[in-house]
Design a protein around this motif. Structure first.
Motif, PDB file in Angstrom:
ATOM      1  N   ILE A   1     -35.331   8.155  74.186  1.00  0.00           N
ATOM      2  CA  ILE A   1     -33.837   8.445  74.202  1.00  0.00           C
ATOM      3  C   ILE A   1     -33.215   6.838  73.782  1.00  0.00           C
ATOM      4  N   PRO A   2     -32.470   6.999  73.035  1.00  0.00           N
ATOM      5  CA  PRO A   2     -31.879   5.612  72.594  1.00  0.00           C
ATOM      6  C   PRO A   2     -30.575   5.442  73.581  1.00  0.00           C
ATOM      7  N   VAL A   3     -30.485   4.073  73.690  1.00  0.00           N
ATOM      8  CA  VAL A   3     -29.269   3.661  74.550  1.00  0.00           C
ATOM      9  C   VAL A   3     -28.414   2.776  73.824  1.00  0.00           C
ATOM     10  N   TYR A   4     -27.076   3.114  73.547  1.00  0.00           N
ATOM     11  CA  TYR A   4     -26.564   2.355  72.438  1.00  0.00           C
ATOM     12  C   TYR A   4     -26.442   0.713  73.000  1.00  0.00           C
TER      13      TYR A   4
ATOM     14  N   TYR B   1     -35.837  14.009  60.551  1.00  0.00           N
ATOM     15  CA  TYR B   1     -36.154  12.851  59.586  1.00  0.00           C
ATOM     16  C   TYR B   1     -34.911  11.739  59.796  1.00  0.00           C
ATOM     17  N   CYS B   2     -33.681  12.377  59.924  1.00  0.00           N
ATOM     18  CA  CYS B   2     -32.704  11.513  59.828  1.00  0.00           C
ATOM     19  C   CYS B   2     -32.611  10.559  61.000  1.00  0.00           C
ATOM     20  N   TYR B   3     -33.141  11.206  62.078  1.00  0.00           N
ATOM     21  CA  TYR B   3     -33.098  10.546  63.457  1.00  0.00           C
ATOM     22  C   TYR B   3     -34.245   9.278  63.394  1.00  0.00           C
ATOM     23  N   PHE B   4     -35.358   9.497  63.052  1.00  0.00           N
ATOM     24  CA  PHE B   4     -36.251   8.573  62.764  1.00  0.00           C
ATOM     25  C   PHE B   4     -35.918   7.525  61.536  1.00  0.00           C
ATOM     26  N   LYS B   5     -35.048   7.746  60.483  1.00  0.00           N
ATOM     27  CA  LYS B   5     -34.807   7.044  59.602  1.00  0.00           C
ATOM     28  C   LYS B   5     -33.850   5.877  60.262  1.00  0.00           C
ATOM     29  N   GLU B   6     -32.834   6.490  61.009  1.00  0.00           N
ATOM     30  CA  GLU B   6     -31.974   5.622  61.737  1.00  0.00           C
ATOM     31  C   GLU B   6     -32.577   4.587  62.671  1.00  0.00           C
ATOM     32  N   LEU B   7     -33.842   5.282  63.253  1.00  0.00           N
ATOM     33  CA  LEU B   7     -34.471   4.012  63.923  1.00  0.00           C
ATOM     34  C   LEU B   7     -34.999   2.943  63.086  1.00  0.00           C
TER      35      LEU B   7
ATOM     36  N   PHE C   1     -30.635  14.411  49.300  1.00  0.00           N
ATOM     37  CA  PHE C   1     -32.016  14.823  49.790  1.00  0.00           C
ATOM     38  C   PHE C   1     -32.445  14.117  50.891  1.00  0.00           C
ATOM     39  N   GLN C   2     -31.567  13.273  51.498  1.00  0.00           N
ATOM     40  CA  GLN C   2     -31.904  12.682  52.693  1.00  0.00           C
ATOM     41  C   GLN C   2     -31.188  12.887  53.760  1.00  0.00           C
ATOM     42  N   PHE C   3     -30.399  13.998  53.552  1.00  0.00           N
ATOM     43  CA  PHE C   3     -29.534  14.342  54.855  1.00  0.00           C
ATOM     44  C   PHE C   3     -29.450  15.783  55.049  1.00  0.00           C
ATOM     45  N   SER C   4     -29.319  16.281  56.321  1.00  0.00           N
ATOM     46  CA  SER C   4     -29.165  17.569  56.576  1.00  0.00           C
ATOM     47  C   SER C   4     -27.829  18.259  56.205  1.00  0.00           C
ATOM     48  N   GLU C   5     -27.614  19.330  56.397  1.00  0.00           N
ATOM     49  CA  GLU C   5     -26.318  19.849  55.874  1.00  0.00           C
ATOM     50  C   GLU C   5     -25.359  19.561  57.298  1.00  0.00           C
ATOM     51  N   SER C   6     -26.035  19.477  58.363  1.00  0.00           N
ATOM     52  CA  SER C   6     -24.877  19.308  59.782  1.00  0.00           C
ATOM     53  C   SER C   6     -24.977  17.880  60.002  1.00  0.00           C
ATOM     54  N   SER C   7     -25.322  16.908  59.387  1.00  0.00           N
ATOM     55  CA  SER C   7     -25.356  15.497  59.703  1.00  0.00           C
ATOM     56  C   SER C   7     -24.122  14.915  59.226  1.00  0.00           C
ATOM     57  N   THR C   8     -23.292  15.284  58.147  1.00  0.00           N
ATOM     58  CA  THR C   8     -22.178  14.621  57.821  1.00  0.00           C
ATOM     59  C   THR C   8     -21.325  16.026  57.331  1.00  0.00           C
ATOM     60  N   ALA C   9     -19.833  16.058  57.932  1.00  0.00           N
ATOM     61  CA  ALA C   9     -19.136  17.339  57.408  1.00  0.00           C
ATOM     62  C   ALA C   9     -18.499  16.884  56.021  1.00  0.00           C
ATOM     63  N   SER C  10     -18.559  15.662  55.703  1.00  0.00           N
ATOM     64  CA  SER C  10     -17.822  15.410  54.369  1.00  0.00           C
ATOM     65  C   SER C  10     -18.903  15.354  52.987  1.00  0.00           C
TER      66      SER C  10
ATOM     67  N   GLY D   1     -31.494  -5.702  64.187  1.00  0.00           N
ATOM     68  CA  GLY D   1     -32.271  -6.306  65.327  1.00  0.00           C
ATOM     69  C   GLY D   1     -33.089  -5.542  66.219  1.00  0.00           C
ATOM     70  N   GLY D   2     -33.272  -4.242  65.938  1.00  0.00           N
ATOM     71  CA  GLY D   2     -34.108  -3.280  66.641  1.00  0.00           C
ATOM     72  C   GLY D   2     -33.183  -2.655  67.885  1.00  0.00           C
ATOM     73  N   ARG D   3     -31.905  -2.891  67.818  1.00  0.00           N
ATOM     74  CA  ARG D   3     -30.799  -2.305  68.992  1.00  0.00           C
ATOM     75  C   ARG D   3     -30.255  -0.954  68.385  1.00  0.00           C
ATOM     76  N   ALA D   4     -30.084  -0.118  69.228  1.00  0.00           N
ATOM     77  CA  ALA D   4     -29.450   1.207  68.668  1.00  0.00           C
ATOM     78  C   ALA D   4     -27.786   0.796  68.362  1.00  0.00           C
ATOM     79  N   ASN D   5     -27.545   1.667  67.362  1.00  0.00           N
ATOM     80  CA  ASN D   5     -26.007   1.544  66.869  1.00  0.00           C
ATOM     81  C   ASN D   5     -25.573   2.840  66.723  1.00  0.00           C
ATOM     82  N   ARG D   6     -24.279   2.989  66.369  1.00  0.00           N
ATOM     83  CA  ARG D   6     -23.663   4.226  66.626  1.00  0.00           C
ATOM     84  C   ARG D   6     -24.061   5.440  65.606  1.00  0.00           C
ATOM     85  N   HIS D   7     -24.852   4.998  64.501  1.00  0.00           N
ATOM     86  CA  HIS D   7     -25.421   5.926  63.392  1.00  0.00           C
ATOM     87  C   HIS D   7     -26.612   6.379  64.131  1.00  0.00           C
ATOM     88  N   LEU D   8     -27.443   5.766  64.930  1.00  0.00           N
ATOM     89  CA  LEU D   8     -28.653   6.156  65.443  1.00  0.00           C
ATOM     90  C   LEU D   8     -28.361   7.272  66.702  1.00  0.00           C
ATOM     91  N   MET D   9     -27.038   6.868  67.573  1.00  0.00           N
ATOM     92  CA  MET D   9     -26.505   7.689  68.433  1.00  0.00           C
ATOM     93  C   MET D   9     -26.444   9.200  67.913  1.00  0.00           C
TER      94      MET D   9
END
Length: 364
Positions: free
Chosen positions: A218-221, A171-177, A117-126, A185-193
């Motif tokens: 706009i996040p920067v890795y 929601y998924c974008y803000f949750k990854e934030l 219930f915390q993911f969109s259908e397109s967020s993960t194919a698996s 440590g407040g730095r962007a990772n691959r999940h956020l990107m």
């Protein structure tokens, strides 16, 4: 007052309201406090921290605040961002708590379904997303609950089933934030990107059913992330719309009977005696539904079968009117005619016939 089906939806709405009742005054108070400190330092440019503390913080029993260095080193924007972080962490926790509690009310809780219930259908194919999870629970419907409550719940202006996918992408974008803030440590990772890449698909507010897309950077890795408080406020609106939508859609599931019984018994712990007359029954049931914080039901008597099945309500036993038999000596040729004349008037039995008709219509 807006009505919801699940008990946890009411308490969750209240939590969100209480949170903003604190946050917005706190933000305004900080802005005014910064101005007061600025004015004081303008009049007293050589004032040190102890003087500021004695003037501003000691009356509130706060010591060691170092107001001068805090005021000089932190901009208004950076302090707003601290409020935004706190608000974002709380909003995600509130939504996760609502998912846990509503699945518990449905007697459907498991960690896998709660995550779905915390993911969109397109967020993960698996893995499936929110729409798949909803379809899974509502594959078996309760015709009675759907007929009595669902249409009323759908009238809520925040009910937005066609926007669930877009709202969950946001929601998924803000949750990854939030996750980056807590775990990286407040730095962007691959999940956020990856979440931001999906979020870029939302190019117009109409895709979310709102007027403005929540503000965001706009996040920067590998770089520090930034959170805007008005963006989190926009997210909160979408979270509430998601909760309202799921509250309505889940109410039509067969599993919602468990939630209905629990919520009813929390207000009416003992079986309720209902009048047999349908009009009086509807009046009584409307009052009982309102007391239990259920939506308005146009024909509450349709719930009779469910209420009786779970021993939540009952009809009084109908007493038949007896008669004294004539003595054998007086029962001549007229006995059968007198006996046949003694019948219950049709209008006296109308209430029972109406109730039985309702029961039969529900069963059909």
């Amino acid at each position: 007052m807006k009505l919801y089906f699940f008990k946890t939806t009411r308490s969750t709405h209240e939590k969100i309201s209480e949170l903003f009742d604190f946050v917005w005054p706190a933000v305004a108070a900080m802005w005014n406090f910064r101005k007061q400190v600025s004015d004081y330092l303008t009049d007293n440019p050589n004032a040190h921290d102890q003087q500021l503390d004695e003037h501003f913080t000691h009356p509130a029993s706060i010591y060691g605040a170092s107001l001068k260095s805090a005021w000089l080193s932190q901009s208004w924007e950076s302090q707003q961002e601290e409020f935004a972080k706190m608000l974002l962490i709380n909003i995600v926790a509130v939504y996760e708590g609502w998912i846990r509690d509503v699945l518990t009310e449905l007697d459907q809780y498991n960690s896998y379904l709660a995550k779905t219930f915390q993911f969109s259908e397109s967020s993960t194919a698996s893995s499936p997303g929110i729409e798949s999870a909803l379809a899974m629970i509502t594959s078996k419907e309760s015709a009675i609950l759907k007929q009595c409550f669902y249409d009323q719940l759908c009238k809520n202006k925040m009910h937005s089933p066609s926007y669930l996918e877009g709202m969950m992408i946001c929601y998924c974008y803000f949750k990854e934030l939030r996750n980056c803030e807590i775990h990286n440590g407040g730095r962007a990772n691959r999940h956020l990107m990856a979440a931001y890449e999906a979020f870029t698909m939302i190019t117009t507010p109409e895709q979310l059913g709102i007027k403005v897309i929540p503000r965001h950077h706009i996040p920067v890795y590998g770089r520090k992330t930034h959170i805007q408080i008005h963006g989190v406020a926009g997210l909160t609106s979408l979270v509430l719309r998601t909760i309202v939508t799921l509250d309505a859609e889940l109410s039509r599931s067969a599993a919602a009977k468990n939630a209905f019984v629990t919520k009813w018994q929390s207000t009416h712990p003992n079986a309720v005696k209902l009048p047999r007359d349908v009009r009086q029954m509807n009046t009584t049931l409307r009052r009982l539904f309102q007391e239990a914080d259920f939506p308005i039901c146009e024909d509450p008597s349709k719930m009779l079968t469910l209420l009786q099945h779970f021993s939540l309500a009952y009809l009084p036993v109908k007493q038949s009117r007896g008669f004294r038999p004539r003595s054998r000596s007086s029962c001549g040729s007229t006995e059968s005619s007198h006996h046949s004349e003694r019948k219950v008037a049709p209008e006296q039995n109308l209430g029972l016939q109406s109730v039985l008709a309702v029961e039969q219509s529900i069963k059909r």
